[in-house]
Design an enzyme around this catalytic site. Structure first.
Site, PDB file in Angstrom:
ATOM      1  N   TRP A 127      36.384  44.406  32.729  1.00 21.89           N
ATOM      2  CA  TRP A 127      35.824  44.277  34.072  1.00 21.89           C
ATOM      3  C   TRP A 127      34.577  45.169  34.157  1.00 21.89           C
ATOM      4  CZ3 TRP A 127      37.190  47.505  38.795  1.00 21.89           C
ATOM      5  CH2 TRP A 127      36.696  46.918  39.965  1.00 21.89           C
ATOM      6  N   ASP A 208      45.258  49.270  34.004  1.00 21.35           N
ATOM      7  CA  ASP A 208      44.711  48.667  35.222  1.00 21.35           C
ATOM      8  C   ASP A 208      45.495  47.382  35.464  1.00 21.35           C
ATOM      9  OD1 ASP A 208      43.282  47.557  37.284  1.00 21.35           O
ATOM     10  OD2 ASP A 208      41.380  47.407  36.211  1.00 21.35           O
ATOM     11  N   ALA A 210      45.892  44.636  38.278  1.00 27.01           N
ATOM     12  CA  ALA A 210      45.363  44.131  39.540  1.00 27.01           C
ATOM     13  C   ALA A 210      45.900  42.756  39.893  1.00 27.01           C
ATOM     14  CB  ALA A 210      43.832  44.078  39.477  1.00 27.01           C
ATOM     15  N   LYS A 243      44.946  41.049  45.385  1.00 22.91           N
ATOM     16  CA  LYS A 243      45.193  39.672  44.978  1.00 22.91           C
ATOM     17  C   LYS A 243      46.589  39.208  45.372  1.00 22.91           C
ATOM     18  CE  LYS A 243      41.612  41.092  42.429  1.00 22.91           C
ATOM     19  NZ  LYS A 243      41.121  42.485  42.401  1.00 22.91           N
TER      20      LYS A 243
END
Length: 394
Positions: A127, A208, A210, A243
């Site tokens: 990302w 991470d 998400a 999300k």
């Protein structure tokens, strides 16, 4: 003083969004922005979120600050959802943050405080904000191979060869599930090999996560993270609710720091509190309270899980439809990877020139590295995209 400022590099995705807005073609398709959209092109408010907000409005009696680390009930609910008892709670410090990005920023600053010599190993690609924030903080970045543009799968041999260079001072940043931007994930067997290397080298993993619930389901998407916390002495976890709860604008994230021993947790928690105080003082609460309300109410939680599963299966159906249509048009299996990837994103593994050709010829917008947001499609636009890909010679 302000005249000394220099113009900052343009954000490619924000620039792509502006081009999309200005495109007058009625058939245009946005596959660039990293936000979930339903078949009507809307990012909906989930049923359970609306119900939780109504409950909060009726019952809330104060808008006073929470603690520096946020409401402890939020941390407990999120830790239970993500880790499900995989590690003792007294080894975990946690702090609410403004979104998953805030959690990542706080984690990087915590790394810098704990060891100024630390390098952070990041997947190539990753990302873009990972690299941007690390660069801004002056933390050395080391890239490890991850995605193979030929096979459109994980280059695991290259990844392990590059990670062999880590030292005990370093941090290895890993995507917990639904790798962004590629959609290509490690298997649990591969995760175990990474864990073995981490333990051999004595470095620290950072995860991470998400997109829990967007790949193979809430439990399966958390399996790798749970395996890591069960297997290593220390870990940092940056989690996002944008999300899976659909509350992007509420900026709801959590940073979790696991210490090797419970007696270290209080100091770690104090440092998380300190970082929050320096950067934004008290974290936002509305989104966190929505999440807590949902996760601690059996009926709301069940409805949220059902709608999240509908969302996941909808994206999976689009993947399978696109792979099948590309196979039909190309008479080739070379796009089968699209059905194997997970989450919102896939990377076609093609050139910026062909991405631009697809945009110019068909008003289909994706990031120049060929990352596309599967959730930007619907059943009607899948055949349009498939034809554009094949016509462009991808």
């Amino acid at each position: 003083m302000l005249t000394n400022l220099k113009e900052q590099p343009k954000d490619k995705i924000l620039g792509l969004m502006a081009m999309y807005r200005d495109d007058p073609r009625p058939t245009k398709v946005d596959l660039g922005v990293g936000v979930y959209k339903n078949a009507e092109g809307v990012t909906p408010v989930m049923r359970a979120v609306k119900a939780a907000e109504r409950k909060i409005v009726q019952e809330q009696t104060s808008k006073a600050y929470t603690g520096l680390a946020g409401d402890p009930a939020y941390a407990d609910a999120m830790i239970d959802m993500l880790l499900a008892g995989a590690v003792e709670r007294d080894r975990l410090a946690a702090a609410a943050t403004p979104g998953g990005t805030g959690a990542i920023r706080q984690a990087f600053e915590l790394i810098q405080m704990a060891n100024p010599k630390a390098r952070v190993f990041v997947s190539d690609p990753t990302w873009p904000n990972h690299v941007s924030i690390l660069g801004y903080l002056g933390i050395e970045i080391v890239k490890y191979r991850y995605f193979d543009d030929e096979t459109r799968a994980v280059n695991f041999g290259g990844m392990m060869a590059d990670l062999a260079d880590v030292t005990s001072d370093d941090v290895v940043l890993l995507h917990g599930c639904c790798h962004n931007p590629t959609g290509a994930n490690l298997t649990l067997t591969q995760w175990q090999s990474v864990i073995d290397l981490i333990n051999e080298k004595g470095c620290t993993p950072m995860i991470d996560i998400a997109y829990q619930g967007f790949g193979d389901g809430l439990e399966d998407d958390a399996a790798a993270t749970r395996l890591v916390v069960q297997s290593v002495p220390e870990v940092l976890i940056a989690a996002s609710c944008s999300k899976n709860f659909g509350i992007y604008r509420e900026r709801t994230g959590l940073l979790i720091a696991m210490s090797e021993k419970a007696e270290n947790t209080a100091v770690t928690q104090g440092n998380l509190n300190h970082l929050n105080r320096q950067n934004f003082s008290f974290p936002p609460d509305h989104g966190a309270r929505v999440v807590t309300t949902i996760l601690t109410d059996p009926e709301l939680k069940a409805d949220w899980m059902a709608e999240l599963e509908e969302t996941r299966l909808g994206m999976l159906a689009l993947r399978e439809q696109l792979a099948a249509e590309l196979k039909r048009l190309s008479n080739s299996d070379r796009f089968g990877f699209l059905a194997q990837h997970r989450g919102m994103f896939s990377r076609l593994g093609t050139t910026p020139d062909l991405v631009e050709k697809i945009r110019v010829d068909n008003a289909i917008y994706m990031v120049s590295d060929s990352r596309m947001n599967i959730a930007g499609l619907n059943a009607q636009t899948v055949p349009v995209l498939a034809k554009a890909i094949v016509d462009a010679g991808v």
